[in-house]
Design a protein around this motif. Sequence first.
Motif, short mmCIF file in Angstrom:
data_model
loop_
_atom_site.label_atom_id
_atom_site.label_comp_id
_atom_site.label_asym_id
_atom_site.label_seq_id
_atom_site.Cartn_x
_atom_site.Cartn_y
_atom_site.Cartn_z
N THR A 38 -33.89 -18.58 -1.94
CA THR A 38 -32.62 -18.12 -1.39
C THR A 38 -31.48 -18.66 -2.07
N VAL A 39 -30.46 -17.74 -2.27
CA VAL A 39 -29.19 -18.28 -2.59
C VAL A 39 -28.63 -19.24 -1.87
N ASP A 40 -27.87 -20.38 -2.19
CA ASP A 40 -27.44 -21.41 -1.59
C ASP A 40 -26.33 -20.99 -0.61
N SER A 41 -26.39 -20.79 0.43
CA SER A 41 -25.41 -20.02 1.41
C SER A 41 -25.32 -20.49 2.83
N ASP A 42 -24.41 -20.63 3.56
CA ASP A 42 -24.17 -20.98 4.84
C ASP A 42 -24.13 -19.54 5.81
N PHE A 43 -24.44 -18.31 5.09
CA PHE A 43 -24.27 -17.18 5.75
C PHE A 43 -25.55 -16.98 6.51
N GLN A 44 -25.27 -16.33 7.67
CA GLN A 44 -26.34 -15.81 8.60
C GLN A 44 -27.44 -14.82 8.07
N TYR A 45 -28.57 -15.07 8.00
CA TYR A 45 -29.57 -14.22 7.53
C TYR A 45 -30.23 -13.74 8.58
N ASP A 58 -35.59 -25.83 7.86
CA ASP A 58 -35.36 -25.51 9.31
C ASP A 58 -35.43 -24.06 9.77
N LEU A 59 -36.78 -24.01 10.60
CA LEU A 59 -37.09 -22.76 11.12
C LEU A 59 -37.14 -22.89 12.61
N PRO A 60 -36.27 -23.03 13.21
CA PRO A 60 -35.92 -23.18 14.70
C PRO A 60 -36.43 -21.97 15.58
N ARG A 61 -36.55 -20.70 14.98
CA ARG A 61 -37.22 -19.65 15.73
C ARG A 61 -38.72 -19.28 15.20
N PHE A 72 -43.39 -24.66 -1.19
CA PHE A 72 -42.90 -24.18 -0.02
C PHE A 72 -41.83 -23.25 -0.55
N PRO A 73 -41.49 -22.00 -0.15
CA PRO A 73 -40.20 -21.26 -0.42
C PRO A 73 -39.08 -21.97 0.09
N VAL A 74 -37.87 -21.79 -0.64
CA VAL A 74 -36.59 -22.10 -0.29
C VAL A 74 -35.96 -21.04 0.62
N LEU A 75 -35.88 -21.12 1.88
CA LEU A 75 -35.36 -20.00 2.81
C LEU A 75 -33.83 -20.40 3.11
N PRO A 76 -33.22 -19.23 3.86
CA PRO A 76 -32.13 -19.52 4.07
C PRO A 76 -31.76 -20.38 5.10
N PRO A 88 -28.80 -10.56 3.32
CA PRO A 88 -28.72 -11.03 4.64
C PRO A 88 -28.89 -9.97 5.73
N GLN A 89 -28.61 -8.82 5.48
CA GLN A 89 -29.00 -7.68 6.29
C GLN A 89 -30.38 -7.42 6.66
N LEU A 90 -31.51 -7.87 5.69
CA LEU A 90 -32.77 -7.34 5.70
C LEU A 90 -33.61 -8.27 6.93
#
Length: 682
Positions: A260-267, A323-326, A282-286, A243-245
């Motif tokens: 990506t691991v299924d997590s609600d952590f902020q990446y 969901d890629l809002p940024r 399509f990749p499974v993204l955070p 997540p720090q990367l």
Amino acid sequence: MQDIPTGCVSWLLELKGESNTHKSTMGAYLWFFLAFVHEATATFRPRQPSLCHVVQNNVYCNDMNLRTVPAQLPPDMHTLDLSRNLLQNLTQEVLAVYTSIHHLNLHSNKIQFIQPGLFRDMINLQELDLSKNYLDIFAMSKAEVGPLPTVKRLSLSGNGLYSGMTDYFLHDAPSLMNISLDGNSITKISKDTFSGSSALRNVDLHNNVILEIEEGAFESLADLSELDLSMNSITCITDFNLPQLKLLNLSRNSLESFQTVDSDFQYELLHLDLQENKIHYFPVLPKRNKLIYLDLSRNLMRSVNTTNLMEDALSASQNAHNDLPRLLYLDLSYNQIKSISASFFGGLGALEFLNLSNNCLESFSVDRNSPLNNLKILDLSFNALQNLSFEENTLRSLEELYLNGYVLGPIEPSIFRRLPRIRDLHLQQSYLTMCGSHHRLSPKGYRSQAGNCIFFSSIPTLSRLYLSGPGLQSVPQGAFHGTPLRVLDLSRNPGLDIHKNAFSGLEKSLTHLSLRENDLLALSTDLSLLSGLRDVDLSLNRLTALPLWNKESSIESLNLQSNSLVTLEYSTVLALEKTLKTLYLGSNPLSCCGNLQFLHMVQGSSLDIPDISSVTCRYTQSSEREEVAIASVQQERCETLDRKSLGIIIITITALVLIAVLVLFSKLCHPRRYRLTRSFKA
């Protein structure tokens, strides 16, 4: 979520393949012994005096074929550059005394021995470059370099290192932030590889042969922000959990999936490069991500699904991963995508760059509910589009549109007029027909006259239009009226028919015009009316003469290469002379004596002719018809040839006159003989 492929494990992951075996221990000790003997004998050889270049506290001894570190170096130096020499051994005797060094560059030597503990007392050393040496020989001895207490940047690139060898350099580097290991032969990253360098922020492992990365290999690096694993042999990523990367480069591997691991952590990941892999979905993204850059170009994607399910059947939980809002940049080019539903763009509201070129898209439509209103660059080149439509009040920020290689089917003729901020239109290698000023639209927005044509007029924001062919047959009257083009490329359209008023409306705006390779025999339009024109390309045509310039020209660069020009009208040359700075003229059958005024201008002015070495002319009156460089033309020879020509002309005329007199005399004498003959017979 799709099943995890066989052979994959958690991040950073177990991958298909096996690590290479180490060299035999006996061989390693032998190398170490030889290096030790070599260094021991070196102590009895005199060191070379310093011939290095000193600038303040920086000493440059690079590219001097040195075999040892020079003597008498400044004791207080901050930088020592010994790159590109022949050094083989580094010992405390020759280096450890220079404790003030901050930057030590040993790039591209032949170093194969480093005395353990050499850098322990170099307490100011921050940057150490050992790239492109033979450190694999040193590593075979299984000796550790020793502590690197203050080094922050270390390069071990291009040393032939394989799995396990890096441990001997990184085991005690507590301050190390940046490590470069690219261009080696590493096949496996173990969980202990970076255990002695816990402060690492940037790890470069590109261009190795990495097949296996043990679980937890990078998770101990709490400050790791950039990781480059490009150009390796990684086959899959499962349970990505760093997540720090902030930057991850996995381009040019053999990846088939990224999850990506299924997590609600902020990446914190901002930049993800997955280009040139074998990804099918399509990749499974955070779920919670800050991604702004995603490159999936040159893969094997047939859709933008995250699994092999039909897109309409995707569950809400699966969509949430995308969901890629940024996200600002998305590249999906060079895949096999056939369709993209409008719902895919629902989570891409911030997108500014979208590249869908070189796919199999058959349709692309943007309606009023589309979230793509922040899009600035859209590339749809080289697809199989049969339907393209942009509704009113959509794509309100679009500035650049690429439709190269597009065979336009049924399309609204005013489609480009609906783009309120369009600046650049790229339609190279597209087959289309341009509407002229005589075409009118029906009340519903379609042309009322037969034929498929597209309007490029009345687009007030358009400044660059690229229509190089083949595919364009004609440019009608008033084709660009009301569109303030600055750059217009009509090149590579053989047989292009340009109406004499085709460029009306561009008199003040147009600065660059390309009519290259159009098989033109003559120009029907008066370029002198384009008062703002600066750059003109007329090369690779069949022009036999330039059109007369009726006004002073503003052209600064003119390309006339590879035409059929024999003479250049002097009035045109005078019109161009004041502003012309660059002229390309090679591969034309120029006449030497027919262009004397122009050639004098070339020889006596500052005009730049980049291809002057290939610009020749011919003395056409000479029987040999030899070609000479234009800089070597002599007016005296032309005058001599002119006199010879004049003499030949006089002789020819005299001969013709004599022949005419003889013919006339014979006709006058013929009747008399006829009468005398008749009288005699009587």
